[in-house]
Design a protein around this motif. Structure first.
Motif, short mmCIF file in Angstrom:
data_model
loop_
_atom_site.label_atom_id
_atom_site.label_comp_id
_atom_site.label_asym_id
_atom_site.label_seq_id
_atom_site.Cartn_x
_atom_site.Cartn_y
_atom_site.Cartn_z
N PHE A 160 0.86 -1.19 0.00
CA PHE A 160 0.00 0.00 0.00
C PHE A 160 0.89 1.24 0.00
N LYS A 161 0.55 2.18 -0.84
CA LYS A 161 1.35 3.41 -0.98
C LYS A 161 0.53 4.64 -0.58
N ASN A 162 1.25 5.67 -0.13
CA ASN A 162 0.67 6.96 0.22
C ASN A 162 -0.43 6.83 1.28
N PHE A 163 -0.11 6.13 2.35
CA PHE A 163 -1.04 6.01 3.48
C PHE A 163 -0.90 7.24 4.36
N GLN A 164 -2.04 7.90 4.62
CA GLN A 164 -2.05 9.12 5.43
C GLN A 164 -2.87 8.89 6.70
N ARG A 165 -2.75 9.83 7.63
CA ARG A 165 -3.42 9.65 8.92
C ARG A 165 -4.94 9.56 8.80
N ASP A 166 -5.49 10.17 7.77
CA ASP A 166 -6.94 10.12 7.61
C ASP A 166 -7.39 9.11 6.54
N SER A 167 -6.48 8.24 6.13
CA SER A 167 -6.82 7.24 5.11
C SER A 167 -7.78 6.20 5.70
N LEU A 168 -8.80 5.85 4.94
CA LEU A 168 -9.71 4.78 5.36
C LEU A 168 -9.15 3.41 4.97
N GLU A 169 -8.65 3.33 3.76
CA GLU A 169 -8.09 2.05 3.30
C GLU A 169 -6.63 1.95 3.71
N PRO A 170 -6.11 0.76 3.94
CA PRO A 170 -6.79 -0.53 3.82
C PRO A 170 -7.33 -1.06 5.14
N PHE A 171 -7.35 -0.22 6.21
CA PHE A 171 -7.70 -0.72 7.54
C PHE A 171 -8.95 -0.06 8.10
N ASN A 172 -9.81 0.44 7.22
CA ASN A 172 -11.07 1.06 7.63
C ASN A 172 -10.90 2.18 8.65
N GLY A 173 -9.80 2.95 8.51
CA GLY A 173 -9.58 4.09 9.39
C GLY A 173 -9.29 3.72 10.83
N ASN A 174 -8.81 2.50 11.08
CA ASN A 174 -8.54 2.04 12.44
C ASN A 174 -7.49 2.94 13.12
N GLU A 175 -7.84 3.55 14.25
CA GLU A 175 -6.96 4.52 14.91
C GLU A 175 -5.71 3.86 15.48
N LEU A 176 -5.86 2.64 16.00
CA LEU A 176 -4.69 1.94 16.53
C LEU A 176 -3.67 1.70 15.42
N ALA A 177 -4.15 1.31 14.24
CA ALA A 177 -3.24 1.08 13.12
C ALA A 177 -2.51 2.37 12.75
N VAL A 178 -3.24 3.48 12.72
CA VAL A 178 -2.62 4.77 12.39
C VAL A 178 -1.54 5.12 13.40
N ASP A 179 -1.84 4.96 14.69
CA ASP A 179 -0.87 5.31 15.74
C ASP A 179 0.39 4.46 15.64
N LEU A 180 0.23 3.17 15.39
CA LEU A 180 1.40 2.29 15.33
C LEU A 180 2.20 2.49 14.05
N ILE A 181 1.52 2.76 12.95
CA ILE A 181 2.23 2.97 11.68
C ILE A 181 3.03 4.27 11.71
N PHE A 182 2.47 5.30 12.37
CA PHE A 182 3.17 6.59 12.44
C PHE A 182 3.93 6.73 13.77
N ASP A 183 4.26 5.62 14.39
CA ASP A 183 5.05 5.67 15.61
C ASP A 183 6.40 6.34 15.34
N SER A 184 6.79 7.29 16.18
CA SER A 184 7.98 8.10 15.93
C SER A 184 9.26 7.26 15.87
N LYS A 185 9.34 6.21 16.69
CA LYS A 185 10.55 5.38 16.68
C LYS A 185 10.71 4.65 15.35
N LEU A 186 9.60 4.11 14.85
CA LEU A 186 9.66 3.42 13.55
C LEU A 186 10.05 4.38 12.44
#
Length: 334
Positions: A259-285
């Motif tokens: 998946f490309k160009n995933f943004q904080r307000d993206s619905l796909e591919p995880f139906n806008g799941n907030e936990l997924a957003v937080d972990l994907i944009f984790d500062s350490k990663l």
């Protein structure tokens, strides 16, 4: 008070009022709109560039990431579910008290409606009852005479019912009869009933065959939950040692998605799941990724009770301004 409640109009003011009341004015208007003067506007490249430089908080592109991911569904474990008849029978023995029922009775009836003539309906019911006593088929007579359209085609079969499910007179009759007994005419709310009791189902646990499907679904769900938790544990162990997401996918023989160009307000591919957003944009990663440590793996992300994913970051684009060339038309319009 006397002044407030009275009206005093001098003659000069009254004449002024009359002049205004009947006055007519003719006028013309000119409307000047932005559109009417747009041809006079001359926007040059310097103006565009200055506007772009002055509005530094405008025309921002949100941060985004590219990633690969694998997903695990609860349905993936269904093929491993195996419940034998013996297990199901034992489960029923342990849980049968959960399926207690009131006494039920299975009966047939023939209904002759009043149709505004009580005596004629009763005579017809007595005639039909006599024919049954003389050996004619109850089911055949129910089909020919019963005016209960819901049961006449099935020989008057009412099915298995509790006392609470039956009207007063009909219920009292059926629950006072012996199996095979015939009773009538029984006067009900809409007409006369002729009733035959076919079977008594004693109170207690519902029969095994009646609840078998429900028990099977329950056991399958319980086993699926245990297998899914075990699968999650295996993924967690493998994640600890895995070098990259492809190695994880190979271990469990599952596909890797991109998946490309995933943004904080993206619905796909995880139906806008907030936990997924937080972990994907984790500062350490993101810090590790910017230090050329590609393939950073997230922890297991539970999207819901039936689905979890693991994500491997491949690229991060921080928030930045869009180029002047891309927003030039928007600036001109502004």
């Amino acid at each position: 008070r006397s002044i407030r409640n009275s009206v005093l109009v001098p003659p000069s003011e009254y004449r002024r009022y009359l002049n205004l009341a009947f006055e007519i004015r003719n006028f013309s208007t000119v409307e000047i709109t932005a559109q009417s003067v747009i041809s006079d506007i001359d926007i040059n490249d310097d103006m565009i560039s200055d506007f772009y430089d002055e509005n530094i908080t405008e025309y921002l592109l949100p941060e985004s990431v590219d990633f690969n991911y694998i997903k695990i569904n609860r349905s993936d474990v269904f093929s491993e579910i195996n419940i034998t008849d013996s297990q199901l029978s034992n489960y029923y023995s342990i849980n049968k008290d959960r399926f207690l029922q009131d006494e039920q009775r299975r009966a047939r009836h023939i209904l002759i409606l009043f149709n505004n003539n009580d005596s004629e309906a009763k005579d017809t019911a007595e005639e039909v009852l006599e024919r049954i006593n003389n050996g004619e088929s109850f089911s055949k007579l129910a089909s020919d005479f019963s005016q209960d359209s819901a049961t006449s085609d099935s020989g008057g079969d009412l099915g298995s019912l509790t006392l609470m499910q039956l009207p007063n007179a009909l219920g009292e009759s059926i629950f006072s009869m012996q199996v095979g007994e015939l009773k009538g005419p029984v006067k009900g709310e809409f007409g006369y009933h002729i009733v035959r009791l076919d079977e008594i189902l004693e109170s207690g646990p519902l029969p095994y065959n009646q609840v078998k499907d429900s028990l099977l679904s329950e056991m399958q769900e319980d086993q699926a939950e245990k297998l899914y938790i075990n699968l999650k544990r295996k993924f967690s162990d493998a994640l600890f040692d895995a070098a990259d997401i492809n190695q994880l996918a190979d271990i469990f023989s599952i596909d890797v998605y991109e998946f490309k160009n995933f943004q904080r307000d993206s619905l796909e591919p995880f139906n806008g799941n907030e936990l997924a957003v937080d972990l994907i944009f984790d500062s350490k990663l993101l810090d590790n990724l910017e230090n050329n440590n590609e393939g950073q793996l997230t922890d297991i992300i539970e999207l819901d009770a039936n689905q979890m994913v693991i994500v491997s970051l491949t690229n991060y684009s921080p928030q930045k301004r869009d180029t002047l060339e891309n927003v030039k038309d928007l600036i001109i319009e502004s």
